[in-house]
Design a protein around this motif. Structure first.
Motif, PDB file in Angstrom:
ATOM      1  N   LYS A   5       9.615   3.896  -4.524  1.00  0.00           N
ATOM      2  CA  LYS A   5       9.383   3.598  -5.946  1.00  0.00           C
ATOM      3  C   LYS A   5      10.611   3.962  -6.764  1.00  0.00           C
ATOM      4  O   LYS A   5      11.028   3.215  -7.658  1.00  0.00           O
ATOM      5  CB  LYS A   5       8.148   4.384  -6.387  1.00  0.00           C
ATOM      6  CG  LYS A   5       7.498   3.880  -7.620  1.00  0.00           C
ATOM      7  CD  LYS A   5       6.915   2.515  -7.370  1.00  0.00           C
ATOM      8  CE  LYS A   5       5.722   2.313  -8.267  1.00  0.00           C
ATOM      9  NZ  LYS A   5       5.424   0.914  -8.403  1.00  0.00           N
ATOM     10  N   LYS A   6      11.212   5.095  -6.488  1.00  0.00           N
ATOM     11  CA  LYS A   6      12.404   5.551  -7.220  1.00  0.00           C
ATOM     12  C   LYS A   6      13.563   4.576  -6.997  1.00  0.00           C
ATOM     13  O   LYS A   6      14.276   4.218  -7.929  1.00  0.00           O
ATOM     14  CB  LYS A   6      12.780   6.960  -6.772  1.00  0.00           C
ATOM     15  CG  LYS A   6      13.921   7.554  -7.556  1.00  0.00           C
ATOM     16  CD  LYS A   6      14.202   8.976  -7.115  1.00  0.00           C
ATOM     17  CE  LYS A   6      15.336   9.557  -7.912  1.00  0.00           C
ATOM     18  NZ  LYS A   6      15.645  10.920  -7.525  1.00  0.00           N
ATOM     19  N   ALA A   7      13.744   4.098  -5.783  1.00  0.00           N
ATOM     20  CA  ALA A   7      14.814   3.155  -5.484  1.00  0.00           C
ATOM     21  C   ALA A   7      14.564   1.827  -6.177  1.00  0.00           C
ATOM     22  O   ALA A   7      15.493   1.186  -6.677  1.00  0.00           O
ATOM     23  CB  ALA A   7      14.941   2.969  -3.983  1.00  0.00           C
ATOM     24  N   GLN A   8      13.304   1.390  -6.232  1.00  0.00           N
ATOM     25  CA  GLN A   8      12.967   0.147  -6.915  1.00  0.00           C
ATOM     26  C   GLN A   8      13.268   0.253  -8.408  1.00  0.00           C
ATOM     27  O   GLN A   8      13.828  -0.671  -9.014  1.00  0.00           O
ATOM     28  CB  GLN A   8      11.487  -0.192  -6.695  1.00  0.00           C
ATOM     29  CG  GLN A   8      11.157  -0.643  -5.321  1.00  0.00           C
ATOM     30  CD  GLN A   8       9.659  -0.879  -5.136  1.00  0.00           C
ATOM     31  OE1 GLN A   8       8.851  -0.604  -6.018  1.00  0.00           O
ATOM     32  NE2 GLN A   8       9.302  -1.409  -3.959  1.00  0.00           N
ATOM     33  N   VAL A   9      12.895   1.376  -9.019  1.00  0.00           N
ATOM     34  CA  VAL A   9      13.155   1.590 -10.447  1.00  0.00           C
ATOM     35  C   VAL A   9      14.651   1.635 -10.701  1.00  0.00           C
ATOM     36  O   VAL A   9      15.163   1.040 -11.665  1.00  0.00           O
ATOM     37  CB  VAL A   9      12.449   2.878 -10.947  1.00  0.00           C
ATOM     38  CG1 VAL A   9      12.913   3.255 -12.337  1.00  0.00           C
ATOM     39  CG2 VAL A   9      10.942   2.706 -10.888  1.00  0.00           C
TER      40      VAL A   9
END
Length: 86
Positions: A5-9
């Protein structure tokens, strides 16, 4: 491979940031192009004014030459009148 999720954001944020930067660059390019076109128009106007001024100057030079010829003729006629008066 699945992104966290952090990488996507982070990836989404980088894409948005890239779009903002490219939009800013495009706006600056358009502004520069408009300024260039305005300056080109001004240069053309200055060229026209210069040509008109040069034509007017040439006309004045011709008038001056004609005036000087008339002055020479006038002086010659005056000398003839003075000679005949004697």
């Amino acid at each position: 491979m699945r992104l966290t999720k952090k990488a996507q954001v982070t990836l989404f944020g980088l894409c948005v940031f890239g779009l903002v930067l490219s939009g800013t660059g495009y706006a600056q390019a358009k502004s520069t192009q408009a300024a260039y076109e305005e300056q080109s128009k001004q240069i053309e106007l200055y060229k026209q004014e210069l040509k008109e001024t040069q034509n007017q100057l040439n006309e004045y030079v011709q008038y001056k030459a004609m005036y000087e010829c008339i002055q020479v003729e006038r002086n010659q006629l005056q000398e003839q009148v003075d000679e005949l008066s004697k």
